[in-house]
Write an enzyme that holds these catalytic residues in place. Structure first.
Site, short mmCIF file in Angstrom:
data_model
loop_
_atom_site.label_atom_id
_atom_site.label_comp_id
_atom_site.label_asym_id
_atom_site.label_seq_id
_atom_site.Cartn_x
_atom_site.Cartn_y
_atom_site.Cartn_z
N LYS B 78 0.88 -1.23 0.09
CA LYS B 78 -0.14 -0.11 0.17
C LYS B 78 0.98 1.26 -0.10
O LYS B 78 1.81 1.25 0.55
CB LYS B 78 -1.10 0.08 1.33
CG LYS B 78 -1.99 0.99 1.42
CD LYS B 78 -2.78 1.04 2.63
CE LYS B 78 -4.01 2.04 2.62
NZ LYS B 78 -4.71 1.98 3.74
N SER B 157 -9.83 2.02 2.75
CA SER B 157 -8.79 2.79 1.89
C SER B 157 -7.97 1.94 1.09
O SER B 157 -7.29 2.17 0.13
CB SER B 157 -8.01 3.65 2.78
OG SER B 157 -7.24 2.92 3.60
N SER B 181 -10.37 -0.16 6.98
CA SER B 181 -9.67 -0.18 5.66
C SER B 181 -8.84 -1.20 5.16
O SER B 181 -8.54 -1.38 3.76
CB SER B 181 -8.55 1.19 5.52
OG SER B 181 -9.35 2.41 5.58
#
Lengths: 95, 493, 487
Positions: B78, B157, B181
């Site tokens: 990420k 997210s 997330s």
């Protein structure tokens, strides 16, 4: 508690985010929506409830007093937008 | 021949050690897959050359019998994690061009165990969002397609992470979870995602959103793979004062333990008005599976559940408003030149931060400001304690809690929502675990009528990830879920 | 105590002063990062990625800084809070990379205490301490390097500071200066802050207001960042006059932050107002509550050195020194230790005199510190011993001291080598007196006729003839019998 344009301007100033005048009312409306939603919390009786800031339940770990870092100006300035002679450079500040 | 991309991480490790495949081969396959599915926009940077170098080094170590836990396993990261020498921007314009000279503890742990970095994955800007639509790189797309062929959000997210793992363009991926997330996008994309106990994974080197809630965790297609990755990435880190010095359980072993004799709580408050009936059905099914595997189901009450979201939307923005103050155009990232320092700050931050990030900074600034601190922030901290107390009470009688992961399946990209609060509701089932610091796992449990994955969430006591893996494996076995997303299967142009 | 009231055009005013002192904690590394806390490095040399607030960087506290704060708290006779909390103080400034300062707002590590100040007239009184907390220092902005730019150096960023907040208990600039002097002295005794005001290790913000005696507190101003005792006094004196003038002119005092101009000795309003101080304090979520054990506090308390007040009390009580001498001797621990060692077997008061007058005078003149100078406590004590036992006169002793200061030699040796030993042999002195009387018969007559003042003349002549070595007591005694006795 209701957020108006003046409050938006004040918050924007505190947060150092430029908000054009014409956006202030829209943001005020949005913030009011969110704030009236979170006002739901007032239903909860929190008398004598200690605030919970961190869930770990541990105390702060401490390190020994040794110099283990620094002396890495290349890293510190690696991504700098503007520097001179090892300093960071910003528009002149008037005190 | 078996498609190399079909191998799970545990299976790939076996094949690598047996010399059936090489790490370079595996990395090449994933790089090709990532390129092939680039339309999903789940990678913001593919570091192919670096991946092949790392894979070659893995092959050498495997040959010498020095393989680490994740030796040769291709992993996507990420973009919230700082990776030395590779752009790390939290998918924000304000960090455009930022290349750290340091490596986050979690990714360093992965590389130490032989993981191969494939690249950086798309996410919501500063991890603020539930659909990966606030990214400065544009939305990541869910490899599962709506019945009408519309693009769906992967959740957020950590949308890029979930999308890539589901699309088989990463075998494993890192994510972070502040309010759901990891678990919410895992559910949307039909993969396994774990949010560890607060303090299990070091936050050092991860761009902070809300420090008291943020936790890094693994994405995988299989529960056992997830356990393997978690084993490698977790651990005490003296550089993070909130890191917990609590020994990690044997997670890979835990997946075989089953749930016989385990007490599983079913919270009545997780039944919402107007909830998708298919979500209710899958939840019921999950209960049946666990009961069938020998678990005892117990009705429990978590009375403050409905207050978790408003609590979260005070605490998280408050911390974020302060955490994001460092993005000021002075030392790194974007700068908008101006005559005065204050003007430079205000313009840099107005151009650098997207709309959602600005909104949350504004809320956070407001709830901390003079006159409102007690009414909002302190109130939220008190309710937070009540939420934690609810769980403490529940865990006196149960070993784990089963809930739906999300109130709905993935929704279309670009869905117009006037009220920001509507978007916040995606996190309704996941936020409580962050507030209470508990470990939580999302496991794919089935599909809805449109052929989209639905996930279940398991919660456990702090530092008891092992129970999640044990129960998660039971759900996985019972569900027999096969990740075969439409856009992947059908090929992506 | 003398009155501290200030006379204005319309009557008397009382001055009310409170101080916030920022003292740099003596430590190797910074409060929350492993970078060096040393002064004087190249720009941005002592900066870690934590100090530069790089994305994802986290603070970890330095245990020694915590211990130093506890020691200081104990030295201020203050309550030590076993649990304290770090908060973020949010504001934007170029030399504050995080956009917040980690500080302690609601729960400081040290609570209420008191500090005894020593005033120039020899009196002492207690000033209340409200609290002491740990916080990060900011970096340094330089505004004079470029016409339109400011240059930022983060070397000081994150260095540990103790902010020590007094009660508004001071009533004059002299009291304020005495407060800072004593605070500095205690911290130097403890080794918790080097007290170097020139390098900025100790800075004070002064809060000043004036009121009519007995009335409620007036509006105060805060003048920031004063880094010398003289500036503290100047800034207060200027503020007092300015405020009284405004009030007597029916004006109002703005509650504001002011800057001190060191060249003019005046204060002025800060141009950049700080957003009405909405710092949005909240507990730093990167840190957990700071917990220290009572055992650790007890351990630190047991290891504390004797502090200036305790030593001063012994000096004035047991040794009979004047309050002034005692205050001067105890301000610095090195001086107090020197004194104790030098006076151990000698006349305590005489040693105090020799230290404060001769030794300090010589140090002042030569620009040396006590540690640098060649006179050891034992040598100074030896010199005083020679005076006490009559081996040399006070006058000769000054010559001996001058040599000792140069060479570091032993007083007895110097006396021996230079033949400076005092003549106490009455036969030898009588011979000298005889010679003087014989040479000044007219003066003898005048003296005997009643001109008593001439006695001093005879003493002087005898001493001169002896080369200063005659014991003045014996000279006096014999001279008296010889002149008055008519022999």
């Amino acid at each position: 508690m209701s957020v108006d344009k003046t409050t938006v301007a004040k918050i924007a100033r505190l947060a150092r985010i430029h908000v054009p005048d014409e956006r202030q009312q829209a943001i005020a409306t949005e913030l009011n929506g969110i704030l009236s939603w979170v006002d739901e919390l007032n239903e909860v009786n929190t008398d004598n409830v200690e605030p919970l800031a961190n869930v770990t339940g541990h105390s702060l770990p401490m390190r020994d007093d040794f110099v283990t870092d620094g002396d890495r100006i290349d890293d510190v300035l690696a991504n700098v937008p503007e520097s001179a002679g090892g300093f960071f450079v910003v528009p002149k500040v008037v005190e | 021949m078996v498609d190399i991309l079909d191998l799970g991480a545990v299976e790939a490790r076996v094949a690598l050690d047996a010399g059936e495949i090489s790490a370079v081969e595996l990395a090449s396959a994933y790089i090709a897959a990532a390129e092939e599915t680039s339309g999903l926009n789940n990678y913001v940077a593919l570091t192919a050359e670096h991946a092949l170098e790392m894979a070659a080094a893995s092959d050498a170590r495997i040959a010498k019998g020095e393989a680490g836990l994740l030796e040769g396993v291709p992993i996507g990261v990420k973009d919230l994690f700082c990776t030395a020498g590779y752009s790390s921007t939290a998918c924000s314009n304000i960090l455009a061009g930022f290349t750290p000279t340091y490596e986050s503890t979690v990714t360093a742990n992965l590389w130490r165990e032989g993981g191969v970095m494939l690249g950086k994955l798309n996410c919501d800007e500063f991890a603020m969002g539930s659909a990966n639509e606030t990214s400065a790189y544009g939305p990541a797309i869910n490899p599962w397609q709506a019945a009408d062929g519309a693009d769906l959000v992967p959740g957020g997210s950590s949308g890029g992470s979930a999308s890539a793992v589901a699309a088989r363009s990463a075998l494993l991926a890192t994510g972070t979870d502040t309010g759901g997330s990891i678990r919410q996008p895992a559910a949307f994309c039909g993969v396994v995602g774990l949010k560890p106990t607060y303090g299990r994974c070091s936050r050092w080197g991860i761009v902070a959103f809300a420090s008291s809630l943020d936790q890094a965790g693994p994405f995988s297609r299989k529960v056992a793979d997830n356990a393997l990755m978690m084993q490698a990435m977790a651990g005490f880190d003296p550089k993070d004062s909130t890191s917990a010095d609590v020994p990690l359980q044997e997670l890979s072993a835990a997946v075989t333990l089953g749930v016989r004799g385990m007490k599983i709580g079913i919270p009545s408050e997780y039944v919402l008005d107007g909830m998708d009936p298919e979500v209710v059905t899958i939840w019921q099914q999950g209960q049946d599976w666990l009961r069938a595997a020998g678990a005892e189901l117990v009705d429990i009450s978590l009375p403050h559940t409905k207050y978790a979201l408003p609590t979260y939307y005070i605490i998280a923005p408050a911390e974020a408003s302060s955490n994001l103050a460092r993005y000021d155009g002075v030392r790194y990232g974007k700068r908008v030149e101006a005559e005065s320092l204050d003007e430079m700050y205000a313009l840099t931050r107005a151009e650098g931060f997207g709309e959602e990030v600005q909104r949350r900074i504004m809320i956070g600034t407001y709830v901390l400001s003079a006159g409102y601190y007690d009414a909002y922030y302190l109130k939220a901290q008190r309710v937070r304690r009540l939420i934690r107390n609810d769980f403490d009470t529940a865990f006196e009688t149960v070993d784990a809690i089963l809930t739906p992961a999300t109130p709905s399946a993935a929704f279309p990209v670009g869905r117009k929502v006037d009220d920001p609060v509507t978007n916040f509701l995606n996190d309704v089932f996941t936020v409580p675990a962050n507030l209470a610091g508990l470990p939580g796992m999302a496991v794919p449990a089935g599909m809805n009528g449109d052929g989209l994955p639905l996930g279940l969430q398991l919660l456990a006591r702090p530092f008891d990830e092992a129970t999640l893996y044990a129960a998660g494996q039971v759900l996985e076995d019972a569900a027999g879920f096969v990740a075969n997303p439409t856009r992947r299967a059908g090929g992506v142009s | 105590m003398t009155s501290n009231l200030v006379r204005g055009a319309t009557g008397d005013w009382e001055v009310v002063i409170g101080l916030e002192v920022h003292a740099q904690v003596s430590s190797n590394a910074k409060l929350f990062s492993g970078a060096s806390a040393t002064f004087g490095a190249d720009p941005n040399q002592n900066v870690s990625l934590v100090d530069a607030a790089m994305p994802g960087m986290l603070p970890v506290i330095n245990h020694e800084c915590v211990r130093q704060a506890v020691r200081t708290g104990l030295g201020l006779r203050a309550d030590i809070n076993l649990v304290s909390v770090f908060d973020r103080k949010n504001y934007f400034y170029a030399d504050l990379p995080q956009g917040y300062q980690i500080s302690q707002f609601k729960q400081p590590i040290v609570g209420e205490g008191k500090l005894r100040i020593d005033l120039p007239d020899g009196s002492s009184r207690n000033i209340g301490i409200e609290r002491l907390h740990l916080e990060q220092d900011a970096g340094k902005s330089m505004h004079d390097q470029h016409p339109s730019k400011s240059y930022i150096d983060l070397n000081r960023t994150g260095v540990a500071l103790m902010e020590i907040v007094s009660r508004p208990d001071m009533r004059s600039s002299i009291e304020a200066a005495s407060y800072v002097r004593k605070l500095r002295s205690i911290m130097r005794y403890l080794g918790t802050c080097d007290g170097n005001m020139e390098e900025g290790s100790l800075r004070a913000d002064v809060n000043v207001s004036v009121r009519r005696p007995g009335e409620a507190l007036g509006t105060r101003t805060e003048t920031k960042n004063l880094n010398s005792l003289r500036f503290i006094q100047q800034a207060i004196d200027f503020e007092v006059v300015r405020q009284i003038e405004i009030l007597e002119d029916s004006g109002e005092i703005d509650q504001e932050t002011r800057l001190f101009d060191t060249t003019t000795g005046t204060t002025r309003t800060m141009r950049s107002k700080e957003d009405a101080h909405d710092y949005r304090y909240f507990p730093d979520p990167d840190l957990l509550p700071l917990v220290i054990s009572q055992d650790e506090v007890d351990e630190l308390a047991a290891a504390l050195p004797e502090l200036p007040d305790q030593i001063k009390d012994r000096l004035t009580g047991d040794y009979g020194l004047s309050a002034y001498d005692a205050a001067v001797i105890t301000e610095e621990r090195e001086t107090a230790l020197f004194y104790e060692a030098a006076s151990q077997q000698h006349d305590r008061k005489l040693v105090a005199n020799w230290m404060t007058v001769e030794l300090f005078g010589a140090l002042n003149k030569s620009g040396q510190t006590l540690a640098e100078c060649k006179v050891t406590p034992k040598r100074l004590g030896g010199l005083v011993g020679l005076i006490s036992d009559g081996t040399i006169s006070g006058k000769i002793a000054k010559d001996v001291f001058a040599v000792m200061f140069e060479t570091g030699g032993d007083a007895a040796n110097i006396v021996e080598e230079k033949g400076l030993k005092q003549v106490s042999d009455s036969g030898a002195i009588e011979a000298l007196i005889d010679a003087v009387i014989a040479a000044n018969e007219d003066k003898v007559a005048e003296y005997r006729a009643g001109k008593d003042k001439l006695f001093g003349f005879f003493v002087g002549q005898v001493m001169k003839k002896s080369g200063g070595q005659a014991n003045p007591g014996i000279v006096n005694q014999i001279l008296r019998t010889r002149l008055d006795g008519g022999g």
